[in-house]
Structures are given as C-alpha cells and as structure tokens.
Design a protein around this motif. Structure first.
Motif, PDB file in Angstrom:
ATOM      1  N   UNK A 101       3.640   7.352   2.452  1.00  0.00           N
ATOM      2  CA  UNK A 101       3.888   6.093   3.159  1.00  0.00           C
ATOM      3  C   UNK A 101       3.983   4.937   2.182  1.00  0.00           C
ATOM      4  N   UNK A 102       4.682   3.912   2.626  1.00  0.00           N
ATOM      5  CA  UNK A 102       4.839   2.671   1.861  1.00  0.00           C
ATOM      6  C   UNK A 102       4.764   1.542   2.887  1.00  0.00           C
ATOM      7  N   UNK A 103       3.738   0.707   2.776  1.00  0.00           N
ATOM      8  CA  UNK A 103       3.442  -0.308   3.777  1.00  0.00           C
ATOM      9  C   UNK A 103       3.194  -1.653   3.098  1.00  0.00           C
ATOM     10  N   UNK A 104       3.757  -2.718   3.657  1.00  0.00           N
ATOM     11  CA  UNK A 104       3.427  -4.068   3.218  1.00  0.00           C
ATOM     12  C   UNK A 104       2.406  -4.625   4.204  1.00  0.00           C
ATOM     13  N   UNK A 105       1.339  -5.235   3.680  1.00  0.00           N
ATOM     14  CA  UNK A 105       0.216  -5.691   4.499  1.00  0.00           C
ATOM     15  C   UNK A 105      -0.088  -7.150   4.197  1.00  0.00           C
ATOM     16  N   UNK A 106      -0.408  -7.905   5.234  1.00  0.00           N
ATOM     17  CA  UNK A 106      -0.913  -9.273   5.093  1.00  0.00           C
ATOM     18  C   UNK A 106      -2.214  -9.360   5.887  1.00  0.00           C
ATOM     19  N   UNK A 107      -3.288  -9.822   5.247  1.00  0.00           N
ATOM     20  CA  UNK A 107      -4.572  -9.978   5.919  1.00  0.00           C
ATOM     21  C   UNK A 107      -4.749 -11.442   6.294  1.00  0.00           C
ATOM     22  N   UNK A 108      -4.939 -11.682   7.596  1.00  0.00           N
ATOM     23  CA  UNK A 108      -5.122 -13.035   8.121  1.00  0.00           C
ATOM     24  C   UNK A 108      -6.573 -13.181   8.570  1.00  0.00           C
ATOM     25  N   UNK A 109      -7.181 -14.326   8.255  1.00  0.00           N
ATOM     26  CA  UNK A 109      -8.598 -14.565   8.554  1.00  0.00           C
ATOM     27  C   UNK A 109      -8.745 -15.775   9.474  1.00  0.00           C
ATOM     28  N   UNK A 110      -9.659 -15.669  10.449  1.00  0.00           N
ATOM     29  CA  UNK A 110      -9.949 -16.815  11.308  1.00  0.00           C
ATOM     30  C   UNK A 110     -10.698 -17.878  10.490  1.00  0.00           C
ATOM     31  N   UNK A 111     -10.632 -19.144  10.893  1.00  0.00           N
ATOM     32  CA  UNK A 111     -11.267 -20.211  10.119  1.00  0.00           C
ATOM     33  C   UNK A 111     -12.771 -20.012   9.901  1.00  0.00           C
ATOM     34  N   UNK A 112     -13.448 -19.347  10.846  1.00  0.00           N
ATOM     35  CA  UNK A 112     -14.891 -19.135  10.674  1.00  0.00           C
ATOM     36  C   UNK A 112     -15.202 -17.988   9.719  1.00  0.00           C
TER      37      UNK A 112
ATOM     38  N   UNK B 243       7.560   0.467   5.597  1.00  0.00           N
ATOM     39  CA  UNK B 243       8.844   0.711   4.947  1.00  0.00           C
ATOM     40  C   UNK B 243       9.145   2.204   4.957  1.00  0.00           C
ATOM     41  N   UNK B 244       8.067   3.008   4.910  1.00  0.00           N
ATOM     42  CA  UNK B 244       8.178   4.469   4.954  1.00  0.00           C
ATOM     43  C   UNK B 244       6.862   5.006   5.454  1.00  0.00           C
ATOM     44  N   UNK B 245       6.814   5.911   6.371  1.00  0.00           N
ATOM     45  CA  UNK B 245       7.897   6.459   7.188  1.00  0.00           C
ATOM     46  C   UNK B 245       8.347   5.462   8.258  1.00  0.00           C
ATOM     47  N   UNK B 246       9.444   5.785   8.894  1.00  0.00           N
ATOM     48  CA  UNK B 246       9.995   4.919   9.936  1.00  0.00           C
ATOM     49  C   UNK B 246       9.050   4.857  11.134  1.00  0.00           C
ATOM     50  N   UNK B 247       9.074   3.730  11.827  1.00  0.00           N
ATOM     51  CA  UNK B 247       8.301   3.565  13.054  1.00  0.00           C
ATOM     52  C   UNK B 247       8.802   4.558  14.090  1.00  0.00           C
ATOM     53  N   UNK B 248       7.878   5.188  14.827  1.00  0.00           N
ATOM     54  CA  UNK B 248       8.279   6.222  15.787  1.00  0.00           C
ATOM     55  C   UNK B 248       8.033   5.848  17.244  1.00  0.00           C
TER      56      UNK B 248
ATOM     57  N   UNK C 219       0.862  -1.178   0.000  1.00  0.00           N
ATOM     58  CA  UNK C 219       0.000   0.000   0.000  1.00  0.00           C
ATOM     59  C   UNK C 219       0.903   1.234   0.000  1.00  0.00           C
ATOM     60  N   UNK C 220       0.712   2.078  -0.988  1.00  0.00           N
ATOM     61  CA  UNK C 220       1.441   3.345  -1.014  1.00  0.00           C
ATOM     62  C   UNK C 220       0.675   4.320  -1.876  1.00  0.00           C
ATOM     63  N   UNK C 221       1.035   5.552  -1.752  1.00  0.00           N
ATOM     64  CA  UNK C 221       0.386   6.574  -2.553  1.00  0.00           C
ATOM     65  C   UNK C 221      -0.260   7.642  -1.702  1.00  0.00           C
ATOM     66  N   UNK C 222      -0.600   8.699  -2.367  1.00  0.00           N
ATOM     67  CA  UNK C 222      -1.133   9.886  -1.706  1.00  0.00           C
ATOM     68  C   UNK C 222      -2.419   9.585  -0.957  1.00  0.00           C
TER      69      UNK C 222
END
Length: 145
Positions: free
Chosen positions: A50-61, A72-77, A36-39
């Motif tokens: 910002x530039x973020x990598x995302x993983x969506x995890x789902x419960x079995x139900x 990745x951008x901006x740095x964690x504060x 995810x990135x962009x204005x």
C-alpha cells in the motif's frame, strides 16, 4: 490494563488537500502530513503493498484527532459516503462549536450542506448534521448553558 484514550478517527478521502482545507476552516489544526508505504504498513491494514498519503488534524484542545488518508495504492474498493444516517456501521463525527450558525456559514463556502435542519434539544444543545467534503457526514453541537 485500562483503556488510556481514543487516539484518532480515520477518514479516507479522494482529495486530501481539500479535506485539510475544510477541517482547517472548521478550526482543526494540521499536525502533520506524511506518506505511508512499505511492507510493515500493509501487515497492519491487511492490504499488502500500500501507498497512502496521510494528514493528521488536531482539535484546538489537543485531545482529539482526525487522520485523513488518501490511498494511492491499492485502489479504493467501496464507497459509503452516500449512506443515510440510519445505515449500519460508522455514522459520523460530532464537533462542539461556539456558534452553529456562524460555523455553518463558513463551512458552506467549502461545500458543506445541511442534512436536515438545526434543532434545539431542551435548553441544553443546538444540533445539526451536515455533509462535508466529499459528502461525508458530520455533526455540530452548540452548548446552550
């Protein structure tokens, strides 16, 4: 207008792959990964570029999701992972499992550490808190009825 549902809980991690592996071991399913990135994204979060990598995890139900993110951008504060269970703010995510002992045994192989001990509440639940990937706090509940 009424609330429809809670969509997901977001958790920021340093090692996205390791967190995905941990939650797969717990029993969540990887729904998808994206960058995810962009204005538009920066306008939502207030972080600007910002530039973020995302993983969506789902419960079995299929009713609950964890959105795991690594920035990745901006740095964690800030880092709240070492906060005790009585700190202000978000506390933990609780999962219901069939067998706490078996689940903890599997998760310990991925670095999970029990915070206190597994306790029984009346004849209703067995409960525990544990630190998972990167020291994040989670809970497990086992229904006894």
């Amino acid at each position: 207008m009424a609330l429809k549902r809670m969509d997901n809980v977001g958790i920021v991690v340093e090692n996205l792959g390791g967190a995905v592996d941990f939650f797969r071991e717990l029993g969540l399913e990887l729904e998808g990964r994206a960058t995810i990135e962009g204005e538009w994204a920066g306008r939502v979060t207030g972080l600007g570029d910002q530039h973020v990598e995302v993983a969506m995890m789902r419960t079995p139900d299929g009713h609950s999701r964890l959105e795991l993110s690594t920035f990745l951008r901006p740095a964690v504060v800030a880092d709240h992972r070492d906060a005790p269970v009585n700190a202000l703010g978000y506390l933990r995510v609780m999962f219901t499992v069939d067998d706490i002992d078996e689940t903890l045994a599997r998760l310990r192989k991925h670095g999970a550490e029990l915070v206190g001990e597994v306790v029984q509440y009346k004849d209703v639940y067995r409960l525990c808190y544990f630190r998972g990937p990167e020291g994040l706090l989670f809970g497990l509940a086992q229904e006894l009825s």
